[in-house]
Design a protein around this motif. Structure first.
Motif, mmCIF file in Angstrom:
data_model
loop_
_atom_site.group_PDB
_atom_site.id
_atom_site.type_symbol
_atom_site.label_atom_id
_atom_site.label_comp_id
_atom_site.label_asym_id
_atom_site.label_seq_id
_atom_site.Cartn_x
_atom_site.Cartn_y
_atom_site.Cartn_z
ATOM 1 N N LYS A 157 0.886 -1.117 -0.122
ATOM 2 C CA LYS A 157 0.005 -0.004 0.057
ATOM 3 C C LYS A 157 0.755 1.192 0.059
ATOM 4 O O LYS A 157 0.499 2.095 -0.742
ATOM 5 N N SER A 175 2.257 1.991 -3.323
ATOM 6 C CA SER A 175 1.324 2.495 -4.291
ATOM 7 C C SER A 175 1.074 3.827 -3.958
ATOM 8 O O SER A 175 0.969 4.655 -4.798
ATOM 9 N N GLN A 176 1.057 4.389 -2.815
ATOM 10 C CA GLN A 176 0.904 5.695 -2.408
ATOM 11 C C GLN A 176 2.098 6.583 -2.882
ATOM 12 O O GLN A 176 1.896 7.599 -3.589
ATOM 13 N N ALA A 205 1.646 7.223 -6.433
ATOM 14 C CA ALA A 205 0.927 8.235 -6.959
ATOM 15 C C ALA A 205 1.530 9.674 -6.991
ATOM 16 O O ALA A 205 1.394 10.594 -7.666
ATOM 17 N N TYR A 206 2.463 9.611 -5.815
ATOM 18 C CA TYR A 206 3.241 10.994 -5.725
ATOM 19 C C TYR A 206 4.206 11.296 -6.797
ATOM 20 O O TYR A 206 4.366 12.297 -7.382
ATOM 21 N N HIS A 213 4.171 10.076 -9.604
ATOM 22 C CA HIS A 213 3.134 10.131 -10.749
ATOM 23 C C HIS A 213 2.819 11.947 -10.697
ATOM 24 O O HIS A 213 3.235 12.401 -11.909
ATOM 25 N N ALA A 214 2.491 12.673 -9.760
ATOM 26 C CA ALA A 214 2.142 13.802 -9.800
ATOM 27 C C ALA A 214 3.113 14.463 -9.991
ATOM 28 O O ALA A 214 3.134 15.700 -10.741
ATOM 29 N N LEU A 254 4.433 14.390 -13.468
ATOM 30 C CA LEU A 254 3.674 15.090 -14.368
ATOM 31 C C LEU A 254 3.803 16.789 -14.268
ATOM 32 O O LEU A 254 3.711 17.484 -15.283
ATOM 33 N N HIS A 313 -0.177 3.757 -24.272
ATOM 34 C CA HIS A 313 0.562 3.999 -22.958
ATOM 35 C C HIS A 313 1.839 4.833 -22.992
ATOM 36 O O HIS A 313 2.447 5.319 -22.145
ATOM 37 N N LEU A 353 5.166 7.976 -15.683
ATOM 38 C CA LEU A 353 4.482 8.590 -14.949
ATOM 39 C C LEU A 353 3.758 7.662 -13.803
ATOM 40 O O LEU A 353 2.670 7.339 -14.070
ATOM 41 N N GLY A 354 4.497 7.197 -13.030
ATOM 42 C CA GLY A 354 3.778 6.528 -12.044
ATOM 43 C C GLY A 354 3.681 4.974 -12.726
ATOM 44 O O GLY A 354 2.615 4.878 -13.316
ATOM 45 N N PHE A 393 2.504 2.082 -17.003
ATOM 46 C CA PHE A 393 1.458 2.226 -17.694
ATOM 47 C C PHE A 393 1.083 3.595 -18.400
ATOM 48 O O PHE A 393 0.624 3.771 -19.160
ATOM 49 N N ASP A 394 2.030 4.423 -18.150
ATOM 50 C CA ASP A 394 1.956 5.922 -18.789
ATOM 51 C C ASP A 394 3.541 6.266 -18.789
ATOM 52 O O ASP A 394 4.124 6.816 -17.847
ATOM 53 N N TYR A 407 3.425 -0.148 -9.549
ATOM 54 C CA TYR A 407 3.031 0.409 -8.202
ATOM 55 C C TYR A 407 4.118 -0.140 -7.223
ATOM 56 O O TYR A 407 3.439 0.023 -6.181
#
Lengths: 500, 500
Positions: free
Chosen positions: B12, B15-16, B19-20, B22-23, B26, B225, B239-240, B243-244, B282
């Protein structure tokens, strides 16, 4: 806790919230503009993690304690701080009533449904979008019931987008507008139609882009802080404070007016967003206060400025420079008539000023029925097509150009559409008020937008969310809102164009 | 805490963190591609808020407790979990030694300096960039001293980008390469120069973009992707999760080969990034393991594939289709010779394969001196120009085409450059190994990249960061690293092209 410390904490908290809005806004903007098409699930995952953190940040115990402490001492706070505390507590009380897992599941649903809508529109496939829209309607009703179980769920959402708005007000407003527009449209249709041939042809994207940048400059946007991107359905997003705003457009190669007016419309939003007073930056007061006031500005620039003869005369040399072959033998006056041609049509965003409200009325009627369970989502396309036939007299050929044309419902925006019509009507009355102290025609003839922008900045933009929309409007108009201004504006304009 | 619960918590948390990443990724990507130019301060503010949260997330007490708990029970963990715990603890121990306010100030510095570098390069204005670079060098030394006060600061950073790398290894490697390349280059220069006239001319951006998308498809990237954007200095960002991923390029209207090869280079990075096994998504094991291995892939596709005759024969029909006038009378073989023309030049990213390492050596020598205080930042442009004269025999006309050409130093990447040269050399040995079990020439002649991608996926990509780079390399090569492969490859290639 000391009061001074709490006040500083309030600013710090808002600054952190602004950072999350920036990141979340950019993720959504990216999803609608440049992201590769199969990246939605990855983005939804990230938005859900950030959503959870920003939810905790803005509704957590520390925050609630801080805001309640300050609320209990509001007489010691500045007017701005009072309003910040009020708005943040209001949004906490809203969020507190929705269980967090439902809130996060809804956010994920919206990310996916936005994507599904985009493809459904591309492929004229309403069936793939249907289950998502069903979920959205259900969720909107459930959320409204959490918030205020006694209130009509559609009234609840109308009031969320525009404080004080309800179906009664909308019914009255739309009736007045319909009473004014329908006979006017009939008169227009009895006259010889003006030609819009000069708008049609082959307009390469690169040249349309050059025109878009020219318009942004002419309208007085600061391109150091306002960007332009392309997307399916144009929108504007402010990325954390008014220092970074993005407008978007969609180039239609065969029609020069589509991007032209969507750029002016979105520029109106961007002028409002970036026009907040600097001291509102990184607070919840930064940016526009409501959808209707936002639309009053976007439609002000799009129609009252952008479709006026003197403005078109001032930009026409550039249009002729970019499209010399296409504009051969065309005058500014021809172009002005062309972009004001009134004719019932299929697409709201490309509708003329006169029939525009009828498009909004279709959506308003359907939302009412959906939210009251009088219409099932599976029956929506047929109901849509029937109302387009009834109100506008046009036959919808496919869902892409029908019920799937707008992104709003897929984005969870139920109760938003009426604000477009209200915004137009506000704008007409704002224009009348502006003319009392400013020679708007003379500014436009000289191609000088700055005095007009300065007036809007002074009376509207600078305040951000400091005043509730009804208070702001009252301050600007110094009179009650009266849709008569809008009707009279349309009557005068179309009388001139069509020689009624 | 139960072991099972802790293992779930580990996933978990990652995964968090994803996300950071990714942001944050970006936000940086946006800053380098589409953001309006005066939005840097706003972005820096947001990155600093997110940086603070993700710093706490990955180094906070709960995380340390979790990781130490798991580390103490590592025999019960899977190989992947063990490696995750190891890498996360390693990065915590790294971050723990840097005071948080310094860490955040450094992040802000990098956001600003990236922007300042961009403008400095545009305006040939080293002076404006100088104070930022000074701060960066100081910070890199200070951080190295926090981490390992006994270690040479430049060795510290070399080892950070590539475990096990130090100046001794680099000195040996570069000496071997120099010994091979310099006489080869002299021989090449004694022969008649091949013409690259077919690469020069007027190549409209839209057509170059069409070629870029064609190449992405040909190389087997999944465009659902992997996106393409434009920027000043091309880069790839994931980006995280895989997948991207976004690659970027820069179109030079007067030279078709520049974007062509930067797209192939960045596609190599993107193939590696998106090629991790799905179960690494992740987690901290997702994506490439080190800069050198990354460069071994990007330069593998750029040079060993992209500049080979059979590959060019397979893409040349498309080039001729997009640029019929420019390619009039040009054969695939002419084009192949043109893109392999060896000639000392000014710009690293546009350098040919043969002289490329000399560009890297300039940077390596200067970084060494800067990090040891043997060179002051204000003297850097002169030192740069002198080394270009010495190693490449070219006179640098301005800093834009000199010391300001690369974004690395402004982005805080000191010790990164050697990985480009090492990556090239790794790539040559990987190619030799691949040829033992795959008829690479035949694949290229048929225009089939998939068997080559499958080999790289099986031997390299799928593992993400599961193995340290030296272990991964050993597994792939089944032999020690030997720069001889690289030298021999260059000798054979240039012997053929120049008829040595």
């Amino acid at each position: 806790m000391q009061l001074q410390e709490a006040r500083e904490q309030l600013q710090k908290l808002q600054s952190q919230m602004a950072a999350y809005r920036h990141a979340q806004g950019l993720l959504s903007f990216d999803g609608s503009t440049t992201a590769p098409k199969n990246t939605t699930a990855n983005r939804a995952k990230t938005l859900s993690v950030l959503g959870e953190v920003s939810y905790k940040l803005s509704t957590g115990k520390d925050t609630v304690d801080l805001l309640e402490y300050l609320d209990a001492r509001k007489e010691s706070l500045s007017e701005k701080e009072q309003r910040q505390v009020f708005l943040m507590l209001k949004s906490i009380r809203f969020m507190q009533k929705i269980p967090m897992d439902e809130f996060l599941a809804y956010r994920r649903l919206l990310v996916e449904s936005g994507d599904v809508w985009r493809r459904a529109k591309e492929q004229n496939d309403f069936a793939s979008f249907e289950p998502y829209l069903e979920q959205i309607i259900k969720t909107k009703k459930r959320h409204a019931a959490y918030e205020d179980p006694a209130m009509d769920p559609y009234d609840y959402w109308l009031n969320e987008y525009e404080t004080g708005l309800n179906q009664k007000t909308c019914d009255t407003f739309f009736a007045a507008v319909r009473e004014g527009i329908v006979p006017l449209l009939q008169k227009v249709q009895s006259r010889e139609q003006v030609s819009d041939a000069c708008l049609k042809g082959d307009f390469p994207e690169a040249d349309q882009e050059a025109l878009a940048y020219y318009l942004m400059d002419r309208l007085g946007l600061d391109r150091g802080h306002v960007g332009l991107a392309t997307t399916e359905h144009p929108f504007t997003t402010s990325l954390g404070s008014h220092f970074d705003t993005r407008i978007t457009t969609h180039y239609h190669r065969e029609d020069v007016s589509s991007s032209l007016y969507s750029v002016i419309h979105e520029s109106g939003h961007a002028l409002y967003s970036t026009g907040s007073a600097p001291e509102l930056a990184y607070t919840v007061l930064d940016g526009g206060v409501s959808m209707s006031i936002h639309e009053s500005q976007s439609r002000f620039y799009e129609n009252y400025i952008g479709r006026s003869l003197p403005f078109i005369q001032s930009i026409f040399p550039k249009i002729r420079e970019l499209f010399p072959a296409q504009m051969e033998g065309v005058t500014a006056e021809d172009f002005w008539k062309a972009v004001n041609r009134a004719e019932p049509s299929l697409i709201r965003t490309q509708a003329d000023e006169l029939t525009y409200c009828l498009h909004v009325m279709v959506r308003y009627e359907l939302e009412k029925q959906l939210m009251h369970g009088d219409l099932k989502v599976c029956d929506l396309p047929a109901a849509w097509n029937a109302l387009y036939q009834e109100y506008l007299g046009v036959t919808v050929p496919d869902d892409t150009r029908g019920v799937l044309q707008d992104m709003h419902w897929g984005g969870g925006m139920i109760g938003y559409f009426p604000s477009y019509a209200l915004g137009s009507a506000y704008g007409a009355q704002i224009l009348a008020k502006m003319k009392e102290s400013l020679d708007v025609e003379a500014c436009l003839a000289k191609g000088e937008l700055e005095p007009i922008n300065a007036w809007n900045r002074e009376h509207i933009w600078q305040f951000g969310c400091l005043y509730p929309p009804e208070v702001l409007l009252q301050r600007v108009l110094v009179a009650p809102f009266d849709p008569g201004y809008y009707i009279r504006y349309l009557e005068e304009k179309y009388t001139e164009i069509y020689g009624l």
